[in-house]
Design an enzyme around this catalytic site. Structure first.
Site, PDB file in Angstrom:
ATOM      1  N   GLY A 127     -18.984   3.833   4.233  1.00  0.00           N
ATOM      2  CA  GLY A 127     -18.182   4.083   5.436  1.00  0.00           C
ATOM      3  C   GLY A 127     -17.031   3.092   5.537  1.00  0.00           C
ATOM      4  O   GLY A 127     -15.908   3.450   5.874  1.00  0.00           O
ATOM      5  N   TRP A 178     -14.526   3.847   2.807  1.00  0.00           N
ATOM      6  CA  TRP A 178     -13.779   5.074   3.123  1.00  0.00           C
ATOM      7  C   TRP A 178     -12.460   4.725   3.839  1.00  0.00           C
ATOM      8  O   TRP A 178     -11.448   5.378   3.649  1.00  0.00           O
ATOM      9  CB  TRP A 178     -14.626   5.983   4.020  1.00  0.00           C
ATOM     10  CG  TRP A 178     -13.907   7.216   4.494  1.00  0.00           C
ATOM     11  CD1 TRP A 178     -13.864   8.429   3.864  1.00  0.00           C
ATOM     12  CD2 TRP A 178     -13.120   7.368   5.684  1.00  0.00           C
ATOM     13  NE1 TRP A 178     -13.105   9.313   4.578  1.00  0.00           N
ATOM     14  CE2 TRP A 178     -12.632   8.687   5.703  1.00  0.00           C
ATOM     15  CE3 TRP A 178     -12.783   6.512   6.726  1.00  0.00           C
ATOM     16  CZ2 TRP A 178     -11.831   9.187   6.719  1.00  0.00           C
ATOM     17  CZ3 TRP A 178     -11.980   6.994   7.747  1.00  0.00           C
ATOM     18  CH2 TRP A 178     -11.513   8.315   7.741  1.00  0.00           C
ATOM     19  N   HIS A 179     -12.493   3.637   4.643  1.00  0.00           N
ATOM     20  CA  HIS A 179     -11.297   3.269   5.405  1.00  0.00           C
ATOM     21  C   HIS A 179     -10.192   2.726   4.529  1.00  0.00           C
ATOM     22  O   HIS A 179      -9.031   2.713   4.930  1.00  0.00           O
ATOM     23  CB  HIS A 179     -11.651   2.239   6.484  1.00  0.00           C
ATOM     24  CG  HIS A 179     -12.363   2.841   7.653  1.00  0.00           C
ATOM     25  ND1 HIS A 179     -13.719   3.084   7.626  1.00  0.00           N
ATOM     26  CD2 HIS A 179     -11.923   3.283   8.847  1.00  0.00           C
ATOM     27  CE1 HIS A 179     -14.068   3.640   8.774  1.00  0.00           C
ATOM     28  NE2 HIS A 179     -13.002   3.782   9.526  1.00  0.00           N
ATOM     29  N   GLY A 180     -10.523   2.254   3.361  1.00  0.00           N
ATOM     30  CA  GLY A 180      -9.467   1.765   2.490  1.00  0.00           C
ATOM     31  C   GLY A 180     -10.007   0.909   1.384  1.00  0.00           C
ATOM     32  O   GLY A 180     -11.156   0.445   1.432  1.00  0.00           O
ATOM     33  N   PHE A 210      -5.543   5.821   6.146  1.00  0.00           N
ATOM     34  CA  PHE A 210      -6.852   6.001   5.524  1.00  0.00           C
ATOM     35  C   PHE A 210      -6.950   7.377   4.898  1.00  0.00           C
ATOM     36  O   PHE A 210      -7.928   7.780   4.409  1.00  0.00           O
ATOM     37  CB  PHE A 210      -7.978   5.794   6.550  1.00  0.00           C
ATOM     38  CG  PHE A 210      -7.879   4.451   7.261  1.00  0.00           C
ATOM     39  CD1 PHE A 210      -7.461   3.327   6.565  1.00  0.00           C
ATOM     40  CD2 PHE A 210      -8.182   4.340   8.594  1.00  0.00           C
ATOM     41  CE1 PHE A 210      -7.357   2.102   7.211  1.00  0.00           C
ATOM     42  CE2 PHE A 210      -8.098   3.118   9.250  1.00  0.00           C
ATOM     43  CZ  PHE A 210      -7.677   2.000   8.557  1.00  0.00           C
TER      44      PHE A 210
END
Lengths: 377, 337
Positions: free
Chosen positions: A234, A237-239, A377
């Site tokens: 998770g 996933w943001h970067g 993102f």
């Protein structure tokens, strides 16, 4: 593979190079000179969800390529979600997409409220947060702490504002998008926070990763392992950055603490406060872009100085936080993110939202609004 | 009809009720603080004891003193006082006070020489030569100034004040200069509404929007990439030899400035022809292209703000380098006292 190629390839190479340097090896890293497609994390996750749902026979595969293309690329939610599920969108596509009067009214309310959240809270906080985080050494401990709190407001107002605008825009086309936020900063614990924050992502991770890994069913150790895997992914996933990995791990730790202490009961407001503080610390980790910045952050924070403007920072934090929580409170009170849908005096409601809309336009005109945070993102 | 009027009234009540709330929000959140004013004697200036929070390329927080500028007005004994004039570059509302070049300059002179110097910064954005002169005559001269330092761009010598309302005007009179009050109807109207205009964040917000509309920048900003406006007119309307042919009023201003202990500092370089025009007045000129080029050679654009990815005023490094550079150059003029 698509995500790894575009989003993480250079990050992994970079990290490998750094590790090699620490171990005394010299390598010539090979970087990909590519542009990251905008919104890739969102539509890749939608495509994965579709494939899994079809393979699980939870939905029928669509035979209409136009419907599938629209599901993936419907513009209000293309670049920053919410991450829609096929079983929510396809039935709508098969009906007549004519907006009702209520949908049109709600669209105006949602867009105005979203624009106000985005510009007057999100961007306005960001205008102070960005310069402070860019050069932490020039600010006092109190100013930096204030910047972390203001970023906490910024990221919520920015993303929730975007989600409201996206939902409003969809309504103009007769479409409904899922709710992505449910007043997350009012959560009593971290688990509840994740059921209120970026709901479309957290439910995706729950349904397609956490539960298939075993969920809560196979003993404490497996539960903790699953939490770490899910929160790590998770975060990632943001970067492609260590700050996002650390942020994910930090939340995994918070969730594990919650699981092991959930029998301990505290007064409700204390729970809210402790959870909020824990989340704010998390946003601090999220916002620090590299280890050098992290080092300066620790150095500056440990000085414990107030700076010349601490009173004004307190006033600003209370103002931004107050308005943000007031919007939350109204959304709860009226059981609707559009707040004014069921107002008896609709012209009054339109006057209120028109005023929010106008001042937001003034802001965009005179203050240079910033791109939505989640666009990256 | 009655229902229709009720609906209109409800809309207006809703709109204005929230507008009043937004006014309070703008002030407390410091999104837009109304700190500018038109003083009947000084013209464009800042309100006294007013909070400032500016977030354009960078971030600035400060508070004006009782005279409407930033700085300590009580002169210490045996201190050489320098008044610094200029536009938004001198004003420096992009970095906190200790990082402005005016403060770097003061610190550098005090630390690197045996001199005791204090600097009063009279910089204010959107001003050109006549407005700077009025500010010097009507405001700075109250403060026992030993050296007047003007930070200019060559274009300040022929740009006329922006055609927006001002409270005073500089005119040529009896072979000299005279500052006269504005008697126009629009200024009288402003005076009547001044308590509201000077205190309302919302009106100041709207006024900023109006300025952008006047400058033709509103629609490109509002619609961003969706805007395809008229083709940009590259003609600046500047005559061929603007620096050779300064207006008589501007020449008189320079002549008046030359009567004091004065130094001109040019951001980058002064135009060659402008230097020739100024030369007869024997005002020392300091050019700063060298220090700014040094930054550029080291890969630093002095006007680029990485944090906001914008081009604008001096960034931190430029403020630091500029302040240190001009401190060395100014020291000889301080000894002249």
């Amino acid at each position: 593979m698509l995500l790894i190629f575009f989003k993480y390839f250079n990050f992994f190479i970079d990290s490998f190079d750094e590790i090699a340097k620490i171990l005394g090896f010299t390598i010539t890293p090979f970087y990909l000179n590519i542009v990251l497609p905008i919104g890739i994390s969102f539509y890749v996750f939608k495509a994965i969800a579709y494939l899994i749902d079809v393979s699980r026979k939870e939905i029928e595969p669509t035979k209409k390529i136009v419907d599938f293309a629209l599901y993936l690329s419907f513009f209000p939610q293309l670049i920053a979600g919410p991450i829609q599920r096929a079983n929510y969108i396809f039935p709508q596509l098969s009906s007549s997409l004519t907006p009702s009067k209520t949908q049109l009214n709600d669209a105006f309310f949602l867009i105005s409220i979203g624009l106000f959240q985005k510009t007057m809270i999100g961007d306005a906080c960001g205008k102070m947060v960005d310069p402070i985080f860019f050069d932490l050494s020039k600010y006092s401990s109190f100013e930096i702490t204030s910047a972390v709190l203001l970023f906490t407001f910024q990221i919520y107002a920015d993303f929730a504002g975007y989600s409201n605008i996206a939902r409003g825009l969809a309504k103009l086309f007769g479409m409904e998008l899922t709710i992505n936020f449910k007043q997350p900063y009012r959560s009593k614990n971290v688990k509840e926070f994740w059921s209120r924050w970026h709901i479309s992502l957290s439910t995706w991770l729950r349904d397609y990763l956490y539960i298939p890994l075993g969920g809560n069913r196979k003993g404490k150790f497996i539960v903790y392992r699953n939490i770490i895997i899910v929160m790590l992914l998770g975060g990632l996933w943001h970067g492609a950055g260590w700050n996002f990995i650390l942020w994910g791990l930090y939340h995994a730790l918070l969730l594990m603490i919650y699981h092991s202490t959930k029998s301990v009961s505290l007064p409700k407001y204390l729970n809210n406060m402790v959870t909020f503080i824990a989340i704010v610390i998390g946003w601090g980790i999220f916002r620090l872009e590299n280890f050098d910045q992290f080092r300066v952050f620790i150095e500056q924070i440990s000085v414990m100085d107030l700076g010349d403007f601490y009173g004004r920072f307190i006033k600003m934090i209370l103002t931004y936080g107050g308005v943000l929580f007031l919007i939350d409170w109204l959304q709860i009170k009226y059981k609707n993110d559009a707040i004014f849908t069921d107002f008896k005096n609709q012209p009054f409601a339109f006057g209120v939202t028109a005023s929010l809309f106008v001042v937001s336009l003034f802001y965009i005109l005179t203050k240079d609004s910033s791109p939505f945070i989640y666009f990256q993102f | 009809m009655r229902t229709f009027l009720y609906k209109i009234l409800s809309f207006i009540v809703g709109f204005f009720l929230i507008t009043v709330c937004i006014e309070v929000f703008l002030k407390f959140s410091e999104i837009k603080l109304p700190f500018k004013t038109l003083d009947p004697k000084i013209g464009k200036t800042y309100q006294s004891n007013s909070l400032i929070n500016e977030t354009k390329e960078g971030f600035y927080m400060g508070k004006t003193n009782e005279y409407g500028f930033i700085g300590n007005i009580n002169k210490k004994e045996n201190t050489f006082r320098i008044a610094l004039f200029g536009d938004s570059f001198t004003e420096g509302f992009q970095v906190f006070e200790p990082y402005k070049f005016s403060r770097v300059l003061e610190k550098s002179i005090n630390e690197n020489s045996k001199l005791k110097v204090e600097i009063l910064n009279f910089g204010i954005s959107n001003v050109v030569l006549p407005e700077i002169y009025i500010r010097k005559k009507r405001l700075a001269e109250k403060f026992d100034i030993d050296l007047f330092v003007y930070v200019f761009d060559s274009y300040d010598f022929f740009f006329q004040p922006e055609g927006i309302l001002n409270s005073v005007e500089l005119i040529e009179k009896d072979n000299g200069l005279s500052i006269i009050p504005n008697t126009s109807k629009s200024y009288q109207l402003y005076q009547k509404a001044k308590p509201i205009i000077d205190n309302s964040s919302y009106i100041n917000f709207a006024f900023d929007g109006y300025l952008l509309v006047r400058r033709g920048q509103a629609f490109p900003k509002l619609f961003d990439k969706l805007y395809s406006g008229n083709t940009v007119n590259n003609s600046t309307g500047i005559s061929n030899n603007p620096f050779e042919n300064l207006t008589p009023k501007y020449l008189k201003i320079i002549s008046e400035m030359a009567k004091d202990n004065t130094v001109f500092i040019f951001r980058e370089n002064a135009d060659g022809k402008l230097k020739s025009t100024i030369a007869p007045y024997n005002i020392p000129i300091i050019e700063t292209e060298e220090v700014l080029n040094n930054l550029r050679q080291n890969g630093v654009n002095p006007y680029y703000w990485e944090s906001t990815q914008t081009i604008g005023h001096f960034n931190y490094m430029a403020n630091h380098a500029f302040g240190n550079y001009i401190s060395d150059k100014l020291v000889p003029f301080i000894k002249k006292k």
